[in-house]
Design a protein around this motif. Structure first.
Motif, PDB file in Angstrom:
ATOM      1  N   ASP A  50      81.764 132.759 -43.314  1.00  0.00           N
ATOM      2  CA  ASP A  50      81.267 131.760 -42.380  1.00  0.00           C
ATOM      3  C   ASP A  50      80.667 132.413 -41.275  1.00  0.00           C
ATOM      4  O   ASP A  50      79.575 131.924 -40.661  1.00  0.00           O
ATOM      5  N   LEU A  51      81.006 133.844 -41.069  1.00  0.00           N
ATOM      6  CA  LEU A  51      80.452 134.505 -39.786  1.00  0.00           C
ATOM      7  C   LEU A  51      79.010 135.036 -40.271  1.00  0.00           C
ATOM      8  O   LEU A  51      78.643 135.192 -41.368  1.00  0.00           O
ATOM      9  N   SER A  52      78.060 134.981 -39.254  1.00  0.00           N
ATOM     10  CA  SER A  52      76.612 135.415 -39.349  1.00  0.00           C
ATOM     11  C   SER A  52      76.807 136.765 -39.768  1.00  0.00           C
ATOM     12  O   SER A  52      77.501 137.472 -39.322  1.00  0.00           O
ATOM     13  N   ARG A  53      75.990 137.129 -40.647  1.00  0.00           N
ATOM     14  CA  ARG A  53      75.984 138.675 -41.181  1.00  0.00           C
ATOM     15  C   ARG A  53      75.182 139.565 -40.126  1.00  0.00           C
ATOM     16  O   ARG A  53      75.279 140.640 -40.110  1.00  0.00           O
ATOM     17  N   GLY A  54      74.583 138.695 -39.090  1.00  0.00           N
ATOM     18  CA  GLY A  54      73.849 139.452 -37.924  1.00  0.00           C
ATOM     19  C   GLY A  54      75.146 140.084 -36.779  1.00  0.00           C
ATOM     20  O   GLY A  54      74.574 140.501 -36.015  1.00  0.00           O
ATOM     21  N   THR A  88      79.417 152.927 -25.010  1.00  0.00           N
ATOM     22  CA  THR A  88      78.780 153.252 -26.256  1.00  0.00           C
ATOM     23  C   THR A  88      77.402 153.409 -26.101  1.00  0.00           C
ATOM     24  O   THR A  88      76.771 154.185 -26.946  1.00  0.00           O
ATOM     25  N   GLY A  89      76.708 152.964 -24.987  1.00  0.00           N
ATOM     26  CA  GLY A  89      75.383 153.129 -24.789  1.00  0.00           C
ATOM     27  C   GLY A  89      74.547 151.941 -25.675  1.00  0.00           C
ATOM     28  O   GLY A  89      73.367 151.839 -25.973  1.00  0.00           O
ATOM     29  N   ASP A  90      75.325 151.045 -26.317  1.00  0.00           N
ATOM     30  CA  ASP A  90      74.753 149.978 -27.058  1.00  0.00           C
ATOM     31  C   ASP A  90      74.812 148.514 -26.291  1.00  0.00           C
ATOM     32  O   ASP A  90      76.043 148.327 -25.643  1.00  0.00           O
ATOM     33  N   ILE A  91      73.907 147.800 -26.437  1.00  0.00           N
ATOM     34  CA  ILE A  91      73.909 146.375 -25.521  1.00  0.00           C
ATOM     35  C   ILE A  91      74.471 145.443 -26.857  1.00  0.00           C
ATOM     36  O   ILE A  91      73.983 145.438 -27.745  1.00  0.00           O
ATOM     37  N   ALA A  92      75.689 144.821 -26.317  1.00  0.00           N
ATOM     38  CA  ALA A  92      76.159 143.757 -27.158  1.00  0.00           C
ATOM     39  C   ALA A  92      76.490 142.511 -26.158  1.00  0.00           C
ATOM     40  O   ALA A  92      76.215 142.491 -25.165  1.00  0.00           O
ATOM     41  N   GLN A  93      76.379 141.495 -27.272  1.00  0.00           N
ATOM     42  CA  GLN A  93      77.169 140.145 -26.520  1.00  0.00           C
ATOM     43  C   GLN A  93      78.302 139.591 -27.708  1.00  0.00           C
ATOM     44  O   GLN A  93      78.530 140.103 -28.417  1.00  0.00           O
ATOM     45  N   PHE A 118      81.131 139.650 -32.111  1.00  0.00           N
ATOM     46  CA  PHE A 118      80.466 140.635 -31.388  1.00  0.00           C
ATOM     47  C   PHE A 118      79.086 140.611 -31.939  1.00  0.00           C
ATOM     48  O   PHE A 118      78.959 140.644 -33.192  1.00  0.00           O
ATOM     49  N   GLN A 119      77.879 141.186 -31.418  1.00  0.00           N
ATOM     50  CA  GLN A 119      76.750 141.272 -31.988  1.00  0.00           C
ATOM     51  C   GLN A 119      76.187 142.373 -31.132  1.00  0.00           C
ATOM     52  O   GLN A 119      75.960 142.335 -29.882  1.00  0.00           O
TER      53      GLN A 119
END
Ligand code: AYL
Length: 524
Positions: free
Chosen positions: A338-342, A407-412, A419-420
């Motif tokens: 059900d989770l978005s692959r994004g 991490t230097g990565d921007i997530a939501q 997480f994305q």
């Protein structure tokens, strides 16, 4: 702070060898560990363990053990597993070198890691021996896996029959491997991962990676990169699956081997998904044996993942992480179609993380609906590296006093706890999942007599994800062309680091402190 939805896994306080091989049962010893894709040659778990012991013995007989660094420079072949685990078994530390590196790149890594011995393969001997010469590694300390006149072969070492040494070290602090990563800024640095880091990351994946001794796993992602190292060489071997090695990615061969070897699980990076979704060749092979797929190392586009699933009938798990995290921290679990692959799913076991507003430093919370604001992802867990080799400042800038790795990565974070990754704060470029450090290319460009200044940024690309684009300021009177710039870079770096787009500008935009304003260039 967000915690993993999974209960903590027990992290055994043992070496990688003890974790994977010490208690091998007779049944497991008889199972196939490695299959050489091109030839079909098989190595059992029992034979692999025996070879690892013999190699550790041969290294010990040469005085190699705790405190020594041994370089491994090879594409994926079954002997890679013997050498990698043999080095660790001896108490020495392995540094894995990209098989496509140039002499300059390889010599830098050998020197920085202070490697005193080198394993390579005969097709790479020219680069290997020239790099070794720069690093002061004598020819007697170059071992050629497949044998070559004038050099010691792996077979020669195993034939010595030397007993494996008794070594004792603290798995939590003893450095097992030093892969290289540029992290959030600058040049590639040695990432010191302990035995516990590596054991932990395998254990942490237990609830989310459904790989068993029934699985036949295609191993074309390079073992020298942390993805192949942990997921294939360590995790797949820990589950007593069979690894089918391919030295390089070739779509036709990849599909043929899946069909012939009845491959059940495929680990990929996003560019392979592009081929699987779109290429006409895919329809000509029977891929029905594949029951699981995972993509990692670069952003996976949701519609692309869905297209692969529609074509192959297999759901795609997405994993996220970085070399400094050994590498996995987030994964879409197999039972969450059900989770978005994004998304990148949830934090794996024993992981705590935060999303921190880059402007204010405030921690962002999980929203009641929709997604949180974006912020930098910080991660803590037993898989966080010991630190960069000889780079105290970079280590402190990356891992804070509370043990969180920035991490230097921007997530939501989404309302369901998934997480994305939405952007990258750091300057890193990802070409087909491989790291390209802009600072390294900028320094190289500045060595050109006709280049006054340069900046390198990522340009989105449908096939590769991103390509390095150079903005170049020519010296007065120079007639340098785009082609000249690309050729110059290509002569000095591995193929994935080639500059693939060039623009000439009058000045590189910089802050008052002299930092390149990459965001300004990214839009141009
Ligand atoms: P390194 N989505 C977006 N960006 C990603 C992802 C992803 N799924 N995975 C990695 N990255 C980027 O050290 C991100 O910018 O490790 C991250 O900081 O070569 C950087 O790549 C780290 O690059 C797996 C399989 C993790 C592989 C990996 C990571 C190996 C890449 C989990 O299941």
């Amino acid at each position: 702070m967000f915690r993993s939805p999974y209960p903590d896994e027990v992290i055994p306080n043992v070496s990688v060898y003890d974790f994977l091989f010490r208690d091998l049962s007779a049944d497991d010893a008889a199972r196939v560990a490695l299959i050489d894709g091109p030839t079909g040659d098989e190595t059992s778990y029992g034979a692999l363990k025996a070879q690892i012991d013999l190699l550790a013995g041969a290294l010990a007989a040469r005085g190699i053990g705790i405190g020594d660094v041994v370089a491994l420079h090879s594409p994926n072949v079954p002997a890679f597993a013997t050498v990698f685990h043999g080095i660790l078994r001896s108490g020495a530390t392995a540094t894995t070198v990209n098989a496509l590196y140039t002499v300059e790149e390889m010599a830098r890594q050998l020197q920085d890691s202070r490697a005193t011995m080198l394993f390579t393969v005969s097709p790479l001997i020219t680069v290997a021996s020239e790099s070794a010469a720069f690093a002061g590694i004598p020819d007697e300390r170059i071992i050629v896996l497949d044998g070559l006149d004038g050099y010691t072969g792996l077979r020669d070492l195993l034939a010595e029959g030397a007993p494996a040494p008794e070594v004792s070290f603290d798995p939590a602090t003893h450095v097992a491997v030093i892969p290289y990563s540029s992290g959030t800024t600058g040049f590639a640095k040695g990432v010191q991962l302990s035995h516990t880091n590596l054991v932990a990351n395998v254990a942490q994946c237990a609830p989310v990676l459904d790989v068993s001794d029934e699985d036949r796993i295609l191993a074309f992602l390079p073992f020298f990169h942390i993805y192949g190292m942990t997921i294939l060489l360590n995790l797949a071997l820990s589950r007593h699956a069979a690894l089918i090695t391919l030295p390089r990615f070739d779509l036709a061969q990849f599909l043929q081997v899946i069909q012939d070897q009845k491959v059940s699980f495929v680990f990929i990076a996003p560019p392979v998904a592009v081929a699987l979704a779109k290429h006409p060749l895919v329809d000509q092979f029977d891929l029905s044996s594949v029951r699981g797929m995972m993509s990692g190392a670069a952003p996976m586009d949701e519609s692309l993942a869905n297209a692969v699933t529609a074509r192959l009938g297999v759901h795609m798990q997405q994993g996220y992480g970085m070399s400094e995290l050994s590498p996995v921290s987030h994964v879409i679990p197999p039972d969450r179609d059900d989770l978005s692959r994004g998304t990148i799913g949830f934090p794996i076991a024993n992981i705590e993380c935060k999303i921190v507003d880059v402007e204010t430093g405030a921690e962002l919370d999980m929203p009641a609906e929709g997604s949180s604001r974006p912020g930098e992802l910080w991660v803590r867990g037993p898989n966080v590296m010991l630190g960069y080799l000889g780079q105290e400042q970079a280590t402190h800038e990356t891992v804070d006093d509370d043990g969180f790795l920035h991490t230097g990565d921007i997530a939501q974070v989404n309302h369901d706890g998934s997480f994305q990754i939405v952007d990258r704060l750091k300057e890193l470029i990802k070409y087909k999942g491989y790291q390209v450090a802009p600072a390294e290319l900028e320094a190289l460009l500045l060595t050109h007599p006709e280049i006054a200044d340069a900046a390198v940024v990522a340009q989105p690309d449908p096939a590769a994800g991103e390509i390095p684009k150079a903005f170049v300021v020519r010296r007065e009177g120079s007639a340098l062309t785009e082609g000249d710039v690309m050729t110059f870079v290509a002569e000095h770096v591995a193929p994935h680091k080639k500059v693939r787009a060039v623009a000439f500008i009058d000045a590189v935009p910089k802050s008052s402190a002299g930092k390149i304003l990459r965001k300004d260039l990214r839009g141009r």
